[in-house]
Design a protein around this motif. Structure first.
Motif, PDB file in Angstrom:
ATOM      1  N   UNK A  97       0.834  -1.205   0.000  1.00  0.00           N
ATOM      2  CA  UNK A  97       0.000   0.000   0.000  1.00  0.00           C
ATOM      3  C   UNK A  97       0.865   1.250   0.000  1.00  0.00           C
ATOM      4  N   UNK A  98       1.927   1.232   0.794  1.00  0.00           N
ATOM      5  CA  UNK A  98       2.810   2.398   0.859  1.00  0.00           C
ATOM      6  C   UNK A  98       3.634   2.547  -0.414  1.00  0.00           C
ATOM      7  N   UNK A  99       4.267   1.455  -0.848  1.00  0.00           N
ATOM      8  CA  UNK A  99       5.155   1.547  -2.009  1.00  0.00           C
ATOM      9  C   UNK A  99       4.390   1.890  -3.277  1.00  0.00           C
ATOM     10  N   UNK A 100       3.247   1.244  -3.504  1.00  0.00           N
ATOM     11  CA  UNK A 100       2.523   1.424  -4.764  1.00  0.00           C
ATOM     12  C   UNK A 100       1.769   2.733  -4.829  1.00  0.00           C
ATOM     13  N   UNK A 101       1.677   3.434  -3.700  1.00  0.00           N
ATOM     14  CA  UNK A 101       1.102   4.781  -3.741  1.00  0.00           C
ATOM     15  C   UNK A 101       2.002   5.750  -4.491  1.00  0.00           C
ATOM     16  N   UNK A 102       3.270   5.381  -4.650  1.00  0.00           N
ATOM     17  CA  UNK A 102       4.234   6.236  -5.353  1.00  0.00           C
ATOM     18  C   UNK A 102       4.323   5.833  -6.820  1.00  0.00           C
ATOM     19  N   UNK A 103       4.034   6.745  -7.748  1.00  0.00           N
ATOM     20  CA  UNK A 103       4.002   6.385  -9.168  1.00  0.00           C
ATOM     21  C   UNK A 103       5.348   5.986  -9.748  1.00  0.00           C
ATOM     22  N   UNK A 104       6.445   6.270  -9.047  1.00  0.00           N
ATOM     23  CA  UNK A 104       7.760   5.855  -9.563  1.00  0.00           C
ATOM     24  C   UNK A 104       8.020   4.374  -9.351  1.00  0.00           C
ATOM     25  N   UNK A 105       7.176   3.688  -8.572  1.00  0.00           N
ATOM     26  CA  UNK A 105       7.321   2.245  -8.370  1.00  0.00           C
ATOM     27  C   UNK A 105       6.598   1.550  -9.512  1.00  0.00           C
ATOM     28  N   UNK A 106       7.351   0.963 -10.399  1.00  0.00           N
ATOM     29  CA  UNK A 106       6.790   0.426 -11.648  1.00  0.00           C
ATOM     30  C   UNK A 106       6.956  -1.079 -11.788  1.00  0.00           C
ATOM     31  N   UNK A 107       7.523  -1.744 -10.792  1.00  0.00           N
ATOM     32  CA  UNK A 107       7.795  -3.182 -10.903  1.00  0.00           C
ATOM     33  C   UNK A 107       7.746  -3.807  -9.513  1.00  0.00           C
ATOM     34  N   UNK A 108       7.125  -4.989  -9.421  1.00  0.00           N
ATOM     35  CA  UNK A 108       7.103  -5.765  -8.180  1.00  0.00           C
ATOM     36  C   UNK A 108       7.433  -7.208  -8.518  1.00  0.00           C
ATOM     37  N   UNK A 109       8.474  -7.746  -7.888  1.00  0.00           N
ATOM     38  CA  UNK A 109       8.863  -9.148  -8.074  1.00  0.00           C
ATOM     39  C   UNK A 109       8.847  -9.853  -6.725  1.00  0.00           C
ATOM     40  N   UNK A 110       8.071 -10.930  -6.622  1.00  0.00           N
ATOM     41  CA  UNK A 110       8.067 -11.763  -5.427  1.00  0.00           C
ATOM     42  C   UNK A 110       9.321 -12.631  -5.404  1.00  0.00           C
ATOM     43  N   UNK A 111       9.918 -12.799  -4.215  1.00  0.00           N
ATOM     44  CA  UNK A 111      11.108 -13.658  -4.113  1.00  0.00           C
ATOM     45  C   UNK A 111      10.694 -15.039  -3.618  1.00  0.00           C
ATOM     46  N   UNK A 112       9.747 -15.615  -4.350  1.00  0.00           N
ATOM     47  CA  UNK A 112       9.220 -16.923  -4.020  1.00  0.00           C
ATOM     48  C   UNK A 112       7.729 -16.953  -4.276  1.00  0.00           C
ATOM     49  N   UNK A 113       7.237 -18.089  -4.731  1.00  0.00           N
ATOM     50  CA  UNK A 113       5.819 -18.268  -5.026  1.00  0.00           C
ATOM     51  C   UNK A 113       5.167 -19.165  -3.984  1.00  0.00           C
TER      52      UNK A 113
END
Length: 380
Positions: free
Chosen positions: A315-331
């Motif tokens: 919620x905090x990170x994605x509120x910022x428009x400069x965050x354009x990628x999210x990668x999980x380190x495990x499924x």
């Protein structure tokens, strides 16, 4: 975070035929003009693309060969894959002037057949070096020659096929007591600060289309230690940009702890991301997972706390428009590095439950929390 690297990497070298059999007919690699193929995907990758976010997870050859369920989830839900071992030095470099691209080629084929973006992790990292490396060449010129040969060969081989590279991984360590806050790595000892600048310049020459990231851990919490790391990172990035180094993004690893989440302040994370964005850089969440170390043994309690941690961080990170990628380190909890790490494994010996799918590949509350965060309020 050694991830049982050496033993696993040795065992994975011959798995590419089975990996290739798991893939559908090859397709043309995606273009990096924007979201590539992500906007047309279903699953969580498609949901993220609606907010301008490229979403995916790490995956290895061994996981693909061992588990059809991992293949299914990765195919249906991820718009991007990050080979977990195959681009690291131990998997690529059997000798000082030798390369083995078997695993890396197979993972590229696997992702491209599914029209998925690929992240490269990592061109330079002190924490994953082959046994023959030792302390590296004894002089600056020898280290420079070795490092340039590695970056030019690897990034050049996959030019135009990689969305982004972690060019230098974990270069900062304020407690190494250097005035600049940099980590006392073998690359720094032989080449000085130039090793970071040169690594980015060589990567840009080898693949002008890839986004180039500096990747670091321990920047999201409101603690003195992490404040020192944020300060050192900003100083490093500002210097690189002044010198005209082609850096495009900061990677925030986000290896989180549910038990320590009381020290999380969304304003601190958002303020740091905004300072990075003010430099003209994107931010990527590159290695997101949540340890349940320190939590009670009850599964429901642990899963709820882990889900809450994913949700409040995103919620905090994605509120910022400069965050354009999210990668999980495990499924799935079936495959996790955390049970083998003294920093992340549980003190009571119970298996950790850090990922959004359980060992039977069933979605946990964390998966719903991630989806809810991706559906969140408009970014501003």
């Amino acid at each position: 975070m050694q991830l049982r690297r050496r033993g696993l990497l040795a065992g994975l070298a011959g798995l590419s035929p089975a990996l290739a059999a798991a893939a559908p007919s090859p397709a043309a690699p995606p273009a990096w003009g924007g979201m590539g193929q992500a906007a047309g995907r279903g699953g969580m990758g498609g949901l993220a693309a609606q907010r301008g976010i490229l979403f995916g997870a790490t995956l290895t050859q061994g996981q693909v060969v061992e588990s059809a369920e991992m293949v299914r989830i990765a195919t249906e839900e991820m718009a991007m894959l990050v080979p977990g071992f195959e681009f690291k030095w131990p998997g690529l470099r059997p000798g000082p002037w030798e390369f083995d691209f078997t695993g890396a080629d197979a993972m590229l084929t696997f992702a491209e057949a599914r029209q998925q973006a690929v992240r490269g992790h990592a061109l330079v990292w002190h924490g994953a070096l082959p046994g023959w490396f030792g302390d590296g060449p004894a002089d600056a010129m020898g280290m420079r020659t070795l490092l340039r040969h590695h970056i030019t060969t690897v990034a050049g081989r996959y030019a135009g096929r990689i969305h982004s590279w972690d060019v230098v991984n974990e270069p900062v360590e304020p407690w190494d007591n250097r005035p600049d806050g940099l980590r006392d790595s073998p690359f720094l000892r032989r080449m000085g600060l130039d090793y970071i600048d040169l690594a980015f310049r060589w990567a840009a020459e080898a693949d002008p289309t890839a986004r180039l990231a500096l990747n670091e851990y321990g920047v999201e919490m409101a603690t003195p230690e992490q404040d020192a790391r944020r300060t050192a990172l900003l100083k490093l990035l500002e210097g690189m940009l002044r010198r005209g180094v082609p850096v495009h993004a900061l990677g925030i690893q986000a290896h989180l702890s549910a038990a320590a989440w009381r020290d999380f302040d969304p304003a601190v994370l958002r303020g740091f991301i905004r300072r990075v964005a003010a430099l003209g850089l994107e931010c990527y969440v590159t290695e997101l997972d949540v340890t349940d170390r320190g939590l009670p043994p009850e599964v429901a309690v642990r899963d709820a706390a882990v889900a809450h941690t994913y949700r409040t961080f995103l919620d905090a990170a994605l509120a910022e428009p400069s965050v354009t990628l999210v990668a999980l380190w495990g499924i799935s909890d079936r495959f996790t590095w955390m049970n083998d790490s003294r920093f992340a494994r549980r003190e009571d010996g119970l298996p950790t439950r850090p990922h959004p799918f359980d060992p039977a590949f069933q979605p946990k509350p964390a998966w719903g929390a991630i989806g809810d965060a991706l559906r969140g309020a408009p970014r501003r």
